[in-house]
Design a protein around this motif. Sequence first.
Motif, PDB file in Angstrom:
ATOM      1  N   MET A 104       0.719  -1.410   0.037  1.00  0.00           N
ATOM      2  CA  MET A 104       0.148   0.091   0.022  1.00  0.00           C
ATOM      3  C   MET A 104       0.788   1.267   0.002  1.00  0.00           C
ATOM      4  O   MET A 104       1.443   1.641   1.080  1.00  0.00           O
ATOM      5  CB  MET A 104      -0.849   0.156   1.389  1.00  0.00           C
ATOM      6  CG  MET A 104      -1.806  -1.169   1.232  1.00  0.00           C
ATOM      7  SD  MET A 104      -2.818  -1.012   2.828  1.00  0.00           S
ATOM      8  CE  MET A 104      -3.758  -2.723   2.607  1.00  0.00           C
ATOM      9  N   TYR A 105       1.147   1.873  -1.071  1.00  0.00           N
ATOM     10  CA  TYR A 105       1.810   3.124  -1.385  1.00  0.00           C
ATOM     11  C   TYR A 105       0.678   4.335  -1.372  1.00  0.00           C
ATOM     12  O   TYR A 105       0.300   4.627  -2.234  1.00  0.00           O
ATOM     13  CB  TYR A 105       2.509   3.057  -2.584  1.00  0.00           C
ATOM     14  CG  TYR A 105       3.752   4.121  -2.665  1.00  0.00           C
ATOM     15  CD1 TYR A 105       4.980   4.228  -2.135  1.00  0.00           C
ATOM     16  CD2 TYR A 105       3.353   5.233  -3.701  1.00  0.00           C
ATOM     17  CE1 TYR A 105       5.678   5.055  -2.091  1.00  0.00           C
ATOM     18  CE2 TYR A 105       4.240   6.290  -3.815  1.00  0.00           C
ATOM     19  CZ  TYR A 105       5.347   6.247  -3.093  1.00  0.00           C
ATOM     20  OH  TYR A 105       6.390   7.375  -3.390  1.00  0.00           O
ATOM     21  N   LEU A 106       0.542   4.890  -0.192  1.00  0.00           N
ATOM     22  CA  LEU A 106      -0.592   5.705   0.208  1.00  0.00           C
ATOM     23  C   LEU A 106       0.181   6.975   0.059  1.00  0.00           C
ATOM     24  O   LEU A 106       0.081   7.777   1.281  1.00  0.00           O
ATOM     25  CB  LEU A 106      -1.267   5.523   1.300  1.00  0.00           C
ATOM     26  CG  LEU A 106      -1.937   4.002   1.619  1.00  0.00           C
ATOM     27  CD1 LEU A 106      -2.509   3.736   2.770  1.00  0.00           C
ATOM     28  CD2 LEU A 106      -2.968   3.890   0.650  1.00  0.00           C
ATOM     29  N   VAL A 107       0.617   7.413  -0.839  1.00  0.00           N
ATOM     30  CA  VAL A 107       1.733   8.740  -1.067  1.00  0.00           C
ATOM     31  C   VAL A 107       0.799   9.540  -2.131  1.00  0.00           C
ATOM     32  O   VAL A 107       0.910   9.285  -3.367  1.00  0.00           O
ATOM     33  CB  VAL A 107       2.888   8.079  -1.320  1.00  0.00           C
ATOM     34  CG1 VAL A 107       3.833   9.615  -1.321  1.00  0.00           C
ATOM     35  CG2 VAL A 107       3.753   7.307  -0.189  1.00  0.00           C
ATOM     36  N   PHE A 108       0.539  10.856  -1.797  1.00  0.00           N
ATOM     37  CA  PHE A 108       0.009  11.674  -2.838  1.00  0.00           C
ATOM     38  C   PHE A 108       1.249  12.338  -3.297  1.00  0.00           C
ATOM     39  O   PHE A 108       2.366  12.525  -3.084  1.00  0.00           O
ATOM     40  CB  PHE A 108      -0.558  12.977  -1.768  1.00  0.00           C
ATOM     41  CG  PHE A 108      -1.279  14.047  -2.805  1.00  0.00           C
ATOM     42  CD1 PHE A 108      -2.380  14.028  -3.211  1.00  0.00           C
ATOM     43  CD2 PHE A 108      -0.500  15.120  -2.762  1.00  0.00           C
ATOM     44  CE1 PHE A 108      -2.876  15.136  -4.133  1.00  0.00           C
ATOM     45  CE2 PHE A 108      -0.993  16.086  -3.723  1.00  0.00           C
ATOM     46  CZ  PHE A 108      -2.055  16.100  -4.246  1.00  0.00           C
ATOM     47  N   PRO A 109       1.330  12.722  -4.778  1.00  0.00           N
ATOM     48  CA  PRO A 109       0.027  12.821  -5.575  1.00  0.00           C
ATOM     49  C   PRO A 109      -0.357  11.203  -6.428  1.00  0.00           C
ATOM     50  O   PRO A 109      -1.306  11.435  -7.389  1.00  0.00           O
ATOM     51  CB  PRO A 109       0.029  13.636  -6.303  1.00  0.00           C
ATOM     52  CG  PRO A 109       1.809  13.790  -6.873  1.00  0.00           C
ATOM     53  CD  PRO A 109       2.390  13.167  -5.525  1.00  0.00           C
ATOM     54  N   ASN A 110       0.601  10.275  -6.243  1.00  0.00           N
ATOM     55  CA  ASN A 110       0.424   9.104  -7.034  1.00  0.00           C
ATOM     56  C   ASN A 110       0.224   7.937  -6.285  1.00  0.00           C
ATOM     57  O   ASN A 110       0.995   6.857  -6.274  1.00  0.00           O
ATOM     58  CB  ASN A 110       1.511   9.040  -7.978  1.00  0.00           C
ATOM     59  CG  ASN A 110       1.682  10.007  -9.097  1.00  0.00           C
ATOM     60  OD1 ASN A 110       0.592  10.346  -9.380  1.00  0.00           O
ATOM     61  ND2 ASN A 110       2.714  10.528  -9.381  1.00  0.00           N
ATOM     62  N   PRO A 111      -0.918   7.632  -5.484  1.00  0.00           N
ATOM     63  CA  PRO A 111      -1.233   6.487  -4.496  1.00  0.00           C
ATOM     64  C   PRO A 111      -1.344   5.361  -5.314  1.00  0.00           C
ATOM     65  O   PRO A 111      -1.711   5.445  -6.371  1.00  0.00           O
ATOM     66  CB  PRO A 111      -2.212   7.080  -3.751  1.00  0.00           C
ATOM     67  CG  PRO A 111      -3.156   7.964  -4.612  1.00  0.00           C
ATOM     68  CD  PRO A 111      -1.921   8.490  -5.379  1.00  0.00           C
ATOM     69  N   ARG A 112      -1.122   4.008  -4.650  1.00  0.00           N
ATOM     70  CA  ARG A 112      -1.093   2.830  -5.307  1.00  0.00           C
ATOM     71  C   ARG A 112      -1.449   1.647  -4.432  1.00  0.00           C
ATOM     72  O   ARG A 112      -0.349   1.707  -3.466  1.00  0.00           O
ATOM     73  CB  ARG A 112       0.071   2.718  -6.044  1.00  0.00           C
ATOM     74  CG  ARG A 112      -0.168   1.492  -7.334  1.00  0.00           C
ATOM     75  CD  ARG A 112       1.176   1.705  -8.230  1.00  0.00           C
ATOM     76  NE  ARG A 112       1.048   0.797  -9.322  1.00  0.00           N
ATOM     77  CZ  ARG A 112       1.804  -0.531  -9.412  1.00  0.00           C
ATOM     78  NH1 ARG A 112       2.414  -0.767  -8.309  1.00  0.00           N
ATOM     79  NH2 ARG A 112       1.602  -1.520 -10.357  1.00  0.00           N
ATOM     80  N   ILE A 113      -2.242   0.917  -4.394  1.00  0.00           N
ATOM     81  CA  ILE A 113      -2.390  -0.041  -3.856  1.00  0.00           C
ATOM     82  C   ILE A 113      -2.699  -1.538  -4.408  1.00  0.00           C
ATOM     83  O   ILE A 113      -3.421  -1.566  -5.570  1.00  0.00           O
ATOM     84  CB  ILE A 113      -3.922  -0.047  -2.751  1.00  0.00           C
ATOM     85  CG1 ILE A 113      -3.751   1.227  -1.965  1.00  0.00           C
ATOM     86  CG2 ILE A 113      -4.260  -1.247  -1.942  1.00  0.00           C
ATOM     87  CD1 ILE A 113      -5.050   1.299  -1.305  1.00  0.00           C
ATOM     88  N   ARG A 114      -1.659  -2.425  -4.299  1.00  0.00           N
ATOM     89  CA  ARG A 114      -1.923  -3.570  -5.011  1.00  0.00           C
ATOM     90  C   ARG A 114      -1.524  -4.821  -3.930  1.00  0.00           C
ATOM     91  O   ARG A 114      -1.268  -4.856  -2.967  1.00  0.00           O
ATOM     92  CB  ARG A 114      -0.530  -3.619  -5.783  1.00  0.00           C
ATOM     93  CG  ARG A 114       1.041  -3.830  -5.233  1.00  0.00           C
ATOM     94  CD  ARG A 114       1.901  -3.966  -6.359  1.00  0.00           C
ATOM     95  NE  ARG A 114       3.082  -4.142  -5.862  1.00  0.00           N
ATOM     96  CZ  ARG A 114       4.144  -4.979  -6.474  1.00  0.00           C
ATOM     97  NH1 ARG A 114       3.902  -5.012  -7.685  1.00  0.00           N
ATOM     98  NH2 ARG A 114       5.209  -5.148  -5.849  1.00  0.00           N
TER      99      ARG A 114
END
Length: 208
Positions: A104-114
């Motif tokens: 869970m890369y919950l980092v603005f501005p390009n978040p991504r959950i896999r």
Amino acid sequence: NWLAGPSDPVADLPPRVYDAYLDASWAPRFGERLSADLGLRTGVWTDFKEVNSDSIRILGRALGVFSLSPRMDVLAGGWYLDRNVIKLFPAGGVHWRPNQEWDMYLVFPNPRIRKRMVNISSSQWWWYVAGEYGGGRWTIERDDGSPDDFDYNDIRVIGGLEWETQTQARGFIEAGYVFHRELVYARSLTPPFLTLDDTVMVRVGFDF
């Protein structure tokens, strides 16, 4: 980049614009818990009919990384986009890896959950959802021969599948909804701003 439209005759664009750049990244460590994620991109963004000093851009990111645990990092810093509308974007959030199945890369501005789906031979298959601030900036020659400098900006919500191997080869296929689309003409101001309809996107890629 191949462009179609816009249909507004006042807001003409060339059929193609180009990106030619080099990327560099660095991840220095300053201690057991503190590190950084640094990146630099420089090159030219133009239709190659209008090339000037504005065609040369320097983009970058600088994020400090503090490790709360082996599975959780806190990131804070900024992205330098060098666009006409937004030059500097604050960035930050949490990168959490609760187990080997979730990332869970919950980092603005390009978040991504896999989430890992299955292992096939030496490859891992994942599904993911992501957000992205898309677009770019290019120098162009307008239909009347005058020089201009324009942004295309949008926001993307994406879902996809990806696979990766132990040798770092990776492939993906994804689809998304694209909204808050806009064109900004910085030099001629003809027009200064144009809003585009929402759309969908499909993207396929491979890297190694």
